[in-house]
Design a protein around this motif. Sequence first.
Motif, mmCIF file in Angstrom:
data_model
loop_
_atom_site.group_PDB
_atom_site.id
_atom_site.type_symbol
_atom_site.label_atom_id
_atom_site.label_comp_id
_atom_site.label_asym_id
_atom_site.label_seq_id
_atom_site.Cartn_x
_atom_site.Cartn_y
_atom_site.Cartn_z
ATOM 1 N N ALA A 188 13.689 -4.024 1.459
ATOM 2 C CA ALA A 188 12.692 -5.100 1.444
ATOM 3 C C ALA A 188 12.026 -5.193 0.073
ATOM 4 O O ALA A 188 11.850 -4.175 -0.604
ATOM 5 N N PRO A 189 11.649 -6.407 -0.357
ATOM 6 C CA PRO A 189 10.921 -6.531 -1.624
ATOM 7 C C PRO A 189 9.633 -5.702 -1.608
ATOM 8 O O PRO A 189 8.971 -5.594 -0.573
ATOM 9 N N VAL A 190 9.308 -5.131 -2.750
ATOM 10 C CA VAL A 190 8.093 -4.321 -2.854
ATOM 11 C C VAL A 190 6.863 -5.151 -2.476
ATOM 12 O O VAL A 190 5.929 -4.640 -1.855
ATOM 13 N N GLU A 191 6.883 -6.437 -2.793
ATOM 14 C CA GLU A 191 5.761 -7.306 -2.424
ATOM 15 C C GLU A 191 5.532 -7.288 -0.911
ATOM 16 O O GLU A 191 4.394 -7.200 -0.439
ATOM 17 N N ALA A 192 6.622 -7.357 -0.140
ATOM 18 C CA ALA A 192 6.501 -7.336 1.323
ATOM 19 C C ALA A 192 6.020 -5.969 1.813
ATOM 20 O O ALA A 192 5.216 -5.882 2.756
ATOM 21 N N ILE A 193 6.498 -4.901 1.191
ATOM 22 C CA ILE A 193 6.076 -3.561 1.586
ATOM 23 C C ILE A 193 4.591 -3.357 1.293
ATOM 24 O O ILE A 193 3.853 -2.785 2.104
ATOM 25 N N LEU A 194 4.135 -3.864 0.146
ATOM 26 C CA LEU A 194 2.700 -3.798 -0.151
ATOM 27 C C LEU A 194 1.880 -4.527 0.909
ATOM 28 O O LEU A 194 0.812 -4.048 1.305
ATOM 29 N N GLY A 195 2.393 -5.657 1.377
ATOM 30 C CA GLY A 195 1.706 -6.396 2.437
ATOM 31 C C GLY A 195 1.539 -5.550 3.680
ATOM 32 O O GLY A 195 0.480 -5.564 4.326
ATOM 33 N N ARG A 196 2.577 -4.766 4.022
ATOM 34 C CA ARG A 196 2.481 -3.878 5.193
ATOM 35 C C ARG A 196 1.482 -2.757 4.953
ATOM 36 O O ARG A 196 0.955 -2.173 5.891
ATOM 37 N N MET A 197 1.240 -2.439 3.677
ATOM 38 C CA MET A 197 0.256 -1.405 3.329
ATOM 39 C C MET A 197 -1.151 -2.002 3.229
ATOM 40 O O MET A 197 -2.110 -1.314 2.896
ATOM 41 N N GLY A 198 -1.257 -3.309 3.478
ATOM 42 C CA GLY A 198 -2.563 -3.954 3.428
ATOM 43 C C GLY A 198 -2.997 -4.384 2.046
ATOM 44 O O GLY A 198 -4.174 -4.659 1.815
ATOM 45 N N ILE A 199 -2.030 -4.506 1.103
ATOM 46 C CA ILE A 199 -2.336 -4.913 -0.270
ATOM 47 C C ILE A 199 -1.663 -6.243 -0.549
ATOM 48 O O ILE A 199 -0.439 -6.362 -0.434
ATOM 49 N N ALA A 200 -2.437 -7.250 -0.903
ATOM 50 C CA ALA A 200 -1.860 -8.542 -1.265
ATOM 51 C C ALA A 200 -1.376 -8.496 -2.705
ATOM 52 O O ALA A 200 -2.136 -8.152 -3.604
ATOM 53 N N ALA A 201 -0.099 -8.819 -2.904
ATOM 54 C CA ALA A 201 0.466 -8.764 -4.260
ATOM 55 C C ALA A 201 0.076 -10.021 -5.012
ATOM 56 O O ALA A 201 0.123 -11.109 -4.467
#
Length: 201
Positions: A188-201
């Motif tokens: 998965a794109p890192v942007e999507a993974i950050l979203g799952r971590m609660g961080i908006a890219a």
Amino acid sequence: MECTCCGTCCRNGPPGLHLEDAVLYADGVLDKSHLLTLRRGEPVWDNVAGRVVTLSREMVRLKSDPGSGACILLQGENHCRIYARRPLQCRALKCWDTSDLERIYRRKRAGRLDLVPEESALAEIILEHDRQCSLLELGDDVDRLRREGGGEALDRIRALLERDAWFRDYLRERAGAGDEVLDFILGAPVEAILGRMGIAA
């Protein structure tokens, strides 16, 4: 009891692959467009544990249908496109008795390098992407960002996002890779993974 082919297990999420399933990829039963890589350090929902866990090792699984969440190989009236050669996890699952599935669930999971030839250019790309875009390092920086706010952690997260995007653009432009195969090659794109971590890219 015996399976009535009701399709419930297929609708509850697709299986992860095990080393025994590598032959399905080698024989072309499964290809890159069917598969999604979940990388080491990635937060994922664990059906057996019933909670989000951070993966301690990589795993490859079949993709979900974006609309229903069911396995992408489920078609029509509960028909599996590869039933005769379905993955080990599918063969082990009996919805009335999950003991066989629980026994094999965490053992001998397959990663990308169990499927892709070790000396191939694709294996080199996978290894280099993992080196430059480590999700373990991303998780550490997200923790620092939450504690400290901004600063070097934010800079490292931005740099990792840019490197991940570069790899994806490179493979699209140079190899003609579509997103349907990038899900397997790079996860998965890192942007999507950050979203799952609660961080908006």
